[in-house]
Design a protein around this motif. Structure first.
Motif, PDB file in Angstrom:
ATOM      1  N   ARG A  77      29.029  22.201  64.058  1.00 13.93           N
ATOM      2  CA  ARG A  77      27.786  22.963  63.883  1.00 13.93           C
ATOM      3  C   ARG A  77      26.566  22.052  63.998  1.00 13.93           C
ATOM      4  O   ARG A  77      25.550  22.408  64.606  1.00 13.93           O
ATOM      5  CB  ARG A  77      27.806  23.675  62.530  1.00 13.93           C
ATOM      6  CG  ARG A  77      26.503  24.318  62.117  1.00 13.93           C
ATOM      7  CD  ARG A  77      26.133  25.482  63.012  1.00 13.93           C
ATOM      8  NE  ARG A  77      24.910  26.119  62.549  1.00 13.93           N
ATOM      9  CZ  ARG A  77      23.952  26.581  63.346  1.00 13.93           C
ATOM     10  NH1 ARG A  77      24.089  26.517  64.646  1.00 13.93           N
ATOM     11  NH2 ARG A  77      22.880  27.137  62.826  1.00 13.93           N
ATOM     12  N   THR A  78      26.655  20.848  63.435  1.00 12.31           N
ATOM     13  CA  THR A  78      25.562  19.897  63.539  1.00 12.31           C
ATOM     14  C   THR A  78      25.404  19.396  64.970  1.00 12.31           C
ATOM     15  O   THR A  78      24.280  19.216  65.457  1.00 12.31           O
ATOM     16  CB  THR A  78      25.787  18.726  62.572  1.00 12.31           C
ATOM     17  OG1 THR A  78      25.902  19.244  61.237  1.00 12.31           O
ATOM     18  CG2 THR A  78      24.663  17.715  62.630  1.00 12.31           C
ATOM     19  N   LEU A  79      26.522  19.181  65.660  1.00 19.79           N
ATOM     20  CA  LEU A  79      26.444  18.780  67.063  1.00 19.79           C
ATOM     21  C   LEU A  79      25.780  19.867  67.902  1.00 19.79           C
ATOM     22  O   LEU A  79      25.020  19.569  68.830  1.00 19.79           O
ATOM     23  CB  LEU A  79      27.843  18.474  67.601  1.00 19.79           C
ATOM     24  CG  LEU A  79      28.596  17.326  66.924  1.00 19.79           C
ATOM     25  CD1 LEU A  79      29.983  17.180  67.528  1.00 19.79           C
ATOM     26  CD2 LEU A  79      27.819  16.023  67.034  1.00 19.79           C
ATOM     27  N   ARG A  84      20.864  21.506  70.823  1.00 18.85           N
ATOM     28  CA  ARG A  84      19.696  22.371  70.999  1.00 18.85           C
ATOM     29  C   ARG A  84      18.399  21.580  70.977  1.00 18.85           C
ATOM     30  O   ARG A  84      17.451  21.901  71.711  1.00 18.85           O
ATOM     31  CB  ARG A  84      19.685  23.454  69.907  1.00 18.85           C
ATOM     32  CG  ARG A  84      18.610  24.515  70.104  1.00 18.85           C
ATOM     33  CD  ARG A  84      18.646  25.564  69.008  1.00 18.85           C
ATOM     34  NE  ARG A  84      18.561  24.986  67.684  1.00 18.85           N
ATOM     35  CZ  ARG A  84      17.472  24.463  67.152  1.00 18.85           C
ATOM     36  NH1 ARG A  84      16.343  24.454  67.836  1.00 18.85           N
ATOM     37  NH2 ARG A  84      17.477  23.950  65.937  1.00 18.85           N
ATOM     38  N   ILE A  85      18.326  20.514  70.163  1.00 17.64           N
ATOM     39  CA  ILE A  85      17.073  19.747  70.082  1.00 17.64           C
ATOM     40  C   ILE A  85      17.058  18.568  71.049  1.00 17.64           C
ATOM     41  O   ILE A  85      16.103  17.797  71.056  1.00 17.64           O
ATOM     42  CB  ILE A  85      16.774  19.267  68.640  1.00 17.64           C
ATOM     43  CG1 ILE A  85      17.822  18.284  68.132  1.00 17.64           C
ATOM     44  CG2 ILE A  85      16.652  20.467  67.708  1.00 17.64           C
ATOM     45  CD1 ILE A  85      17.493  17.711  66.759  1.00 17.64           C
ATOM     46  N   GLY A  86      18.112  18.444  71.879  1.00 22.15           N
ATOM     47  CA  GLY A  86      18.013  17.559  73.023  1.00 22.15           C
ATOM     48  C   GLY A  86      18.721  16.235  72.974  1.00 22.15           C
ATOM     49  O   GLY A  86      18.565  15.435  73.916  1.00 22.15           O
ATOM     50  N   CYS A  87      19.524  15.955  71.939  1.00 16.86           N
ATOM     51  CA  CYS A  87      20.167  14.639  71.894  1.00 16.86           C
ATOM     52  C   CYS A  87      21.651  14.724  71.539  1.00 16.86           C
ATOM     53  O   CYS A  87      22.250  13.709  71.168  1.00 16.86           O
ATOM     54  CB  CYS A  87      19.443  13.718  70.916  1.00 16.86           C
ATOM     55  SG  CYS A  87      19.217  14.406  69.266  1.00 16.86           S
ATOM     56  N   GLY A  88      22.249  15.899  71.654  1.00 22.79           N
ATOM     57  CA  GLY A  88      23.659  16.047  71.299  1.00 22.79           C
ATOM     58  C   GLY A  88      24.597  15.252  72.186  1.00 22.79           C
ATOM     59  O   GLY A  88      25.574  14.673  71.713  1.00 22.79           O
ATOM     60  N   GLN A  89      24.294  15.216  73.490  1.00 20.78           N
ATOM     61  CA  GLN A  89      25.207  14.526  74.400  1.00 20.78           C
ATOM     62  C   GLN A  89      25.279  13.040  74.092  1.00 20.78           C
ATOM     63  O   GLN A  89      26.352  12.422  74.173  1.00 20.78           O
ATOM     64  CB  GLN A  89      24.790  14.746  75.854  1.00 20.78           C
ATOM     65  CG  GLN A  89      25.839  14.310  76.870  1.00 20.78           C
ATOM     66  CD  GLN A  89      27.147  15.058  76.708  1.00 20.78           C
ATOM     67  OE1 GLN A  89      27.162  16.286  76.637  1.00 20.78           O
ATOM     68  NE2 GLN A  89      28.242  14.317  76.631  1.00 20.78           N
ATOM     69  N   ARG A  90      24.146  12.430  73.750  1.00 18.78           N
ATOM     70  CA  ARG A  90      24.160  11.010  73.382  1.00 18.78           C
ATOM     71  C   ARG A  90      25.045  10.777  72.164  1.00 18.78           C
ATOM     72  O   ARG A  90      25.794   9.789  72.099  1.00 18.78           O
ATOM     73  CB  ARG A  90      22.747  10.518  73.066  1.00 18.78           C
ATOM     74  CG  ARG A  90      21.826  10.396  74.251  1.00 18.78           C
ATOM     75  CD  ARG A  90      20.569   9.635  73.850  1.00 18.78           C
ATOM     76  NE  ARG A  90      20.813   8.202  73.738  1.00 18.78           N
ATOM     77  CZ  ARG A  90      19.956   7.334  73.223  1.00 18.78           C
ATOM     78  NH1 ARG A  90      18.794   7.763  72.745  1.00 18.78           N
ATOM     79  NH2 ARG A  90      20.238   6.052  73.154  1.00 18.78           N
TER      80      ARG A  90
END
Length: 589
Positions: A77-79, A84-90
């Motif tokens: 859920r946090t991922l 959504r805010i733009g840094c999940g893939q990193r």
């Protein structure tokens, strides 16, 4: 953005610079939002607000990021929020993904689990990633937004309440100044200086036990799983937790007992023998970071105090078992950000912020209950509770019912906000329709599913974004023309977007209909029908989704008047407007 993989976030220092209030005496603007604390929760909240056009001043009393692993387990859920805010893939690229875990009694495995046994999800159940990486990536994301001003070495030392703003006294290396804000978000940690300044307290239970954290760098054959030992031969009568982290670093938590000397236990002379007993004499390792901690399960009575809103550890603290601390804090920030944006932009009344408090207080109580139960199982404080735990562990080897009772830290799950005042209940939404089944009820966080968008692989959650979305399980051309026209009145850039999910590819007629919806609609294809299955969607079913990707309402068919009512309710307005046109005007106003 700085993408240098070799950057050492633990060694970074950020320069203090004088702010506008200091450079121009008498200059004291009222900022929309001031956030206190540049940890993961404060940074995530700032980014989320900036994405929605809200200017933020973020102050921190230090000039560094965190050191040591600290919070390491970040849930799916946090991922999804980080995506959504733009840094999940990193985060995912750097982190160690895992779904599986094992529980041991002494030297035998008694229980295994899989937190994400089904396919069709973009993200794993958890990743392990040291907190300094999370903070570093969030900071670099925040630095891309001109709406965010970060002030290092700015320590809030006092607060004064006014009718239309808060006035903070901020101490810096070159004196103090007054910082004014319409709203203040307190993300200043478990010891929250602001909470103390306001004479507020957290209530709950502090556990009389100590644990040692050792970040150990080594090349070891352990898999990327969560391993938990009760009474292992290498650490008898206590418990041990092992997690793999990036950079060949392993996190090991050793239970020490309340009588342990926290200073002595952090010395290499005490830590190295404990680690060597676990790993064996032949394994070479080095210590990266060591800490001894105690923990509490506590929360503030209320998370909102006028124009001051508390988030993360400042509002609530739990034990580390179950990975609820940072995860729940990030979910606090997401819940609050869209509501603050709506209020500041005049799209919702100030009372919408009361729902932040009620929803996240409910979530905190759920986390506190599960965290307390986990801690009581791991660290029994009476002969009876220990006998129960040992009996459960003994039976778990052979009996499935006992495995369900093993509690080595019920792992973090997002709260379903069943009692939220923003929900439109199913009974009101569709009293005569076929009842919905499954977990995607009003208040639930949305589930992901694989899709095709313009023939390319995609996922459901990124299609939702961070606005209100009406998710319709039909092709655009399948809706009656009158329904499409009424929905088009609601589908405004700042109010609502339409997401059509169909089992087939878009036809030319679908494309023509989409063009009439003023650019506020898209169509995707539900491959393998997983989205429809997970949302118990019949042809024509639709869901109203909040900006934080929680379900707000659902219907078996699209009714613009009902959608308008639910949208008003979800933004904290009175819901006595039944005419679709008037409802659309109310939303636009």
């Amino acid at each position: 953005m700085n993408q240098n993989p070799a950057i050492d976030y633990q060694q970074q220092r950020f320069a203090w610079t004088p702010c506008a209030e200091q450079q121009s005496p008498g200059h004291a603007p009222v900022h929309p939002v001031v956030i206190i604390g540049a940890g993961p929760v404060g940074l995530a909240c700032a980014i989320d607000l900036a994405r929605q056009g809200i200017a933020v001043v973020l102050v921190d009393d230090d000039d560094t990021l965190s050191t040591g692993s600290r919070a390491i387990c970040f849930a799916k859920r946090t991922l999804d929020i980080f995506d959504r805010i733009g840094c999940g893939q990193r985060m995912v690229d750097k982190g160690v993904g895992w779904n599986r875990g094992k529980v041991f009694l002494r030297d035998q495995a008694v229980y295994e689990f899989d937190l994400l046994p089904e396919s069709g999800h973009a993200r794993p159940a958890f990743i392990n990633l040291q907190q300094y990486y999370v903070e570093g990536y969030l900071l670099e994301q925040a630095q891309q937004w001109p709406h965010i001003e970060i002030r290092w070495k700015n320590k809030v030392s006092a607060i004064a309440h006014h009718e239309d703003h808060e006035a903070l006294t901020v101490d810096t290396p070159q004196g103090s100044y007054t910082l004014k804000a319409r709203y203040v978000v307190a993300a200043d940690g478990s010891r929250s200086p602001l909470r103390k300044m306001m004479g507020l307290e957290s209530q709950g239970h502090t556990f009389r036990d100590r644990f040692l954290i050792a970040d150990v760098k080594m090349d070891a054959p352990f898999p990327a799983e969560r391993w938990f030992w009760f009474d292992p031969p290498f650490h008898p009568q206590q418990s041990v937790l092992l997690h793999r982290q990036p950079d060949d670093v392993w996190r090991i938590d050793f239970q020490l007992g309340w009588d342990a000397d926290p200073v002595l236990e952090k010395t290499p002379e005490r830590v190295i023998p404990r680690v060597r007993a676990l790993l064996g004499e032949e394994v070479s390792f080095s210590l990266e970071w060591v800490s001894v901690y105690t923990f509490s399960c506590v929360r503030m009575e209320r998370f909102r105090h006028g124009r001051v809103l508390f988030v993360g550890d400042a509002a609530h603290c739990v034990s580390p078992f179950g990975a609820r601390g940072a995860n729940s804090g990030i979910q606090d920030a997401e819940n609050l950000a869209w509501k603050l944006a709506h209020v500041l932009q005049g799209k919702a009344p100030d009372s919408l912020l009361d729902s932040y408090a009620s929803e996240r207080e409910y979530a905190a109580d759920e986390n506190l209950l599960n965290s307390t139960r986990s801690t009581d199982f791991i660290t029994p404080k009476s002969a009876v509770s220990r006998a129960f735990r040992d009996a459960v562990l003994g039976l778990a080897r052979e009996h499935a019912f006992a495995r369900r009772l093993v509690n080595s830290g019920r792992l973090s799950l997002p709260a379903t906000l069943d009692q939220s005042p923003l929900n439109t209940p199913d009974q009101a939404a569709a009293p005569e329709a076929v009842a919905f089944t499954g977990p995607m009820r009003p208040g639930a966080p949305c589930c992901d599913a694989p899709l095709l968008q313009a023939g390319q692989p995609a996922w459901l959650l990124p299609q939702l974004g961070d606005r209100f979305v009406l998710m319709i399980f039909a092709a655009p051309a399948q809706l009656p023309a009158a329904t499409r026209q009424a929905l088009a009145a609601l589908a405004q850039p700042d109010a609502l977007r339409l997401l059509f999910i169909s089992a087939q590819t878009a036809t030319q007629e679908d494309e023509r209909v989409l063009q009439t919806l003023t650019g506020q609609a898209i169509q995707v294809q539900d491959i393998d029908t997983l989205a429809a299955q997970r949302y118990d969607a019949h042809p024509g079913s639709c869901y109203l989704i909040r900006p934080d990707q929680h379900v707000s309402a659902r219907w078996r068919s699209a009714d613009a008047a009902a959608v308008a009512q639910a949208l008003l309710r979800a933004t904290g307005h009175a819901t006595n407007t039944t005419d679709t046109t008037n409802a659309a005007q109310a939303l636009a106003a």
